[in-house]
Every structure is written in structure tokens, then in C-alpha cells.
Design an enzyme around this catalytic site. Structure first.
Site, short mmCIF file in Angstrom:
data_model
loop_
_atom_site.label_atom_id
_atom_site.label_comp_id
_atom_site.label_asym_id
_atom_site.label_seq_id
_atom_site.Cartn_x
_atom_site.Cartn_y
_atom_site.Cartn_z
N GLU A 23 19.87 -3.85 70.02
CA GLU A 23 20.04 -4.04 69.05
C GLU A 23 21.83 -4.73 69.12
O GLU A 23 22.82 -4.17 70.25
CB GLU A 23 20.32 -4.06 67.52
CG GLU A 23 19.24 -4.93 66.85
CD GLU A 23 19.19 -5.70 66.21
OE1 GLU A 23 20.11 -6.18 66.46
OE2 GLU A 23 18.61 -6.09 65.65
N ARG A 106 21.91 1.16 54.41
CA ARG A 106 22.95 1.13 56.31
C ARG A 106 23.05 -0.24 56.08
O ARG A 106 22.49 -1.47 55.93
CB ARG A 106 22.22 1.66 57.43
CG ARG A 106 21.50 1.35 57.91
CD ARG A 106 20.73 1.68 59.22
NE ARG A 106 20.32 0.83 59.66
CZ ARG A 106 19.34 0.22 60.84
NH1 ARG A 106 20.67 -0.61 60.88
NH2 ARG A 106 18.17 -1.11 61.41
N ASN A 108 23.97 -3.75 59.01
CA ASN A 108 23.07 -4.08 59.80
C ASN A 108 23.73 -5.38 60.54
O ASN A 108 24.36 -4.65 60.83
CB ASN A 108 21.30 -4.08 59.01
CG ASN A 108 20.56 -4.39 60.09
OD1 ASN A 108 20.19 -3.64 61.17
ND2 ASN A 108 19.56 -5.52 60.52
N ASN A 154 19.56 -10.20 58.09
CA ASN A 154 19.53 -9.99 59.87
C ASN A 154 20.35 -11.59 60.19
O ASN A 154 20.47 -12.56 59.27
CB ASN A 154 18.40 -9.76 60.62
CG ASN A 154 17.87 -8.65 61.03
OD1 ASN A 154 19.17 -8.36 61.64
ND2 ASN A 154 17.29 -7.77 60.68
N ASP A 204 13.44 -12.16 63.16
CA ASP A 204 15.19 -11.13 62.65
C ASP A 204 16.44 -11.59 63.85
O ASP A 204 17.68 -12.23 62.68
CB ASP A 204 14.93 -9.82 64.11
CG ASP A 204 15.48 -8.70 64.56
OD1 ASP A 204 16.26 -8.03 64.11
OD2 ASP A 204 14.24 -7.74 64.77
#
Length: 299
Positions: A23, A106, A108, A154, A204
Site C-alpha cells: 500500500e 486503525r 489507513n 481510501n 481503493d
């Protein structure tokens, strides 16, 4: 409208990283390296296209969720729900900010704006509860929650003219756009940019090119898509992997599109037929990117 489809043979493996969940690729114009993460593997990695060198640093956390370049040459790393600082020499890191607490979340996706502020979101670790939020973080330690009701943050990106912020919730299958006030660090007038709620396709990570096109990776969708600023798709790049996660332009001329991918959620048979799953991919000559902004740390 003409829609280009880039042949799959144009897609190369830059690094055979075998990431669980690759990522957040960022091109650093100072080190001339591509930096990215393996979130579940808790690895911070770099690739030097000039030498082929691939370096890895591992961290003690549950998830290494996001990263940002900084003005002083260090890296800002999102470890679980806190932001930490990795020194330019790769040495000891300093814990800087606790962004959120008390939820099974969490950190991101995130991105730094042209004034050096970090826009970063949280996500539900169970991937279905709307526990996440979008935050604005400044180098003097201010953390401001802007909105909630997010499942998986995202696709945060800014238009080249700094008037638009793009934001995706992957598990709501939608990308929105906001009017962005750069001087005040404010957003307003949320509206849908691309809606996949009917098909439940998963947009994403994203990046923007010099012409204002928004490039998006489709997790579980085996493709990259470029949208014009008006929301129309003009380019599709099929990929030899099921799970592309994020992308950025890099290289000395910012004309190489790097793509992170994931082995996560693939069974043994899928991994057998997708040898590039989890690798860092590269595609040349499909556009040109912009330099990444750097987080301004107050000393």
C-alpha cells in the site's frame, strides 16, 4: 468519448516483494526512490530504480497503515492509531500523535496538502462497521476530526489547482469530491464523484496526474481506472493481479506509474495463477504525475 485500454503486457514487475497488503506508494524526489508499505507485514520499503536496490525496515505494531514524506527528510508512519517519525537515516522513531483511541480501528490512507497538513482517515478493522473518520493533522500536534461514518478510508487526493479533495470509502463502494479551501484547510460541498454501490466494486487508493485526472486502483477488480475531472472514465488498465491497492507516479520524470498489490484474501490456487500478486508493479508512459507534498513538522 474514446476510452483507452492499456495492454496487460505493458505491466512490469518492479520488485518481487510478495507483500501481504502492499500500500501507499510515494515517490521521493530527494532520495529518488519509491517508498511503500506492507500493512499487514509491518514493513516500510524502498526501491531505487537506478540500482534496483530494495530495502526493508520492520516495525513492532499490528498494522503499518500509512506514510507521508516530511519537510525535514524523515518519514511519518501510521502505526495502528498513532503517527510516528522515522529518522532520515532509518534510525529510532519518535511517537508524535495519537490520532484516535477507543475504537477497533486503525489508520489507513492519507495525503499531505500543499500547506504541509496531513489528511488521514481511520477504518474499521472488521471491514463493515462505520467506525472510521477523516482527520486533519498539523505539524504542531493539532488533530481535527472532520467527519465520521466511514467504513474504510481510501483514495485521498487533491486536484492540481488545490480546489478539490477526493475521498473514497472502499466498503461503501463510492468516491466523493469536496470543495477544498487550501488557505484555511477546510472542505465543504460533498458530492458523489463515482458510485459503485450497485455493483459493489471496490475503489481503493488513488493519485492525481498533471492534467487533473484521478487514477484509482480497484481492489478485487484487477484494474486501474483514470477519470477525467468531470468524472468520465477515459483509460482502463487491466492488471495480472486481483488486488491492486494504490498507485503513484514516480521516476525522474514522474512518468512511471507504480502500483502496489496484495496477496491478502487470495487462496492457494489464485496465488498460483497470479505470480505477480503482492509485487510492486510498474507501467511506463501512461501519464505524468506531480511531486508529493511534504508534512511540515513544527520543531
Amino acid at each position: 468519448m474514446t476510452r483507452d485500454t492499456i495492454p496487460a503486457h505493458r505491466v512490469e514487475t518492479a520488485v518481487a516483494a510478495a507483500d501481504i497488503l502492499g500500500e501507499t506508494p510515494l515517490w521521493c524526489d530527494r532520495s529518488r526512490k519509491l517508498w511503500w508499505l506492507d500493512i499487514d507485514g509491518r514493513r516500510h520499503q524502498s526501491f531505487d530504480p537506478a540500482t534496483g536496490a530494495h530495502s526493508i525496515s520492520s516495525y513492532d505494531c499490528q498494522f503499518l497503515g500509512s506514510q507521508a514524506l516530511t519537510a525535514d527528510g524523515s518519514h511519518l508512519l501510521a502505526q495502528d492509531l498513532r503517527l510516528s517519525r522515522r529518522a532520515p537515516d532509518g534510525g529510532l522513531q519518535n511517537r508524535m500523535f495519537e490520532v484516535e483511541s477507543g475504537l477497533d480501528n486503525r489508520l489507513n490512507d492519507g495525503r499531505v496538502d500543499a500547506r504541509g497538513r496531513l489528511w488521514i482517515g481511520t477504518m474499521d478493522n472488521q471491514l463493515h462497521r462505520p467506525n472510521g473518520s477523516l482527520y486533519r493533522v498539523t505539524g504542531d500536534g493539532q488533530v481535527m476530526r472532520l467527519f465520521g461514518d466511514v467504513i474504510v478510508t481510501n483514495g485521498i487526493a487533491f486536484s492540481p489547482d488545490n480546489r478539490t479533495l477526493y475521498f473514497t470509502d472502499t466498503r461503501r463502494y463510492c468516491t466523493w469530491m469536496f470543495e477544498f479551501d487550501l488557505d484555511h484547510g477546510a472542505i465543504r460541498n460533498k458530492r458523489v464523484f463515482a458510485d459503485y454501490s450497485a455493483s459493489q466494486e471496490r475503489p481503493d487508493g488513488a493519485c492525481v496526474d498533471v492534467d487533473g485526472g484521478l487514477w484509482t486502483a480497484f481492489f478485487a477488480g484487477s484494474r486501474l481506472v483514470r477519470y477525467r475531472p468531470d468524472g468520465k472514465i477515459d483509460t482502463v488498465i487491466p492488471l495480472p493481479v486481483t488486488n491492486p491497492t494504490c498507485l503513484c507516479f514516480g521516476g525522474s520524470d514522474l512518468r512511471t506509474l507504480f502500483v502496489t498489490t496484495a496477496r491478502k484474501f487470495l487462496d492457494r490456487q489464485q496465488l498460483h495463477v497470479e505470480p505477480q500478486a503482492g509485487h510492486l508493479l510498474a507501467i511506463h508512459g501512461v501519464g505524468q504525475g506531480l511531486p508529493e507534498h511534504r508534512f511540515s513538522i513544527a520543531e
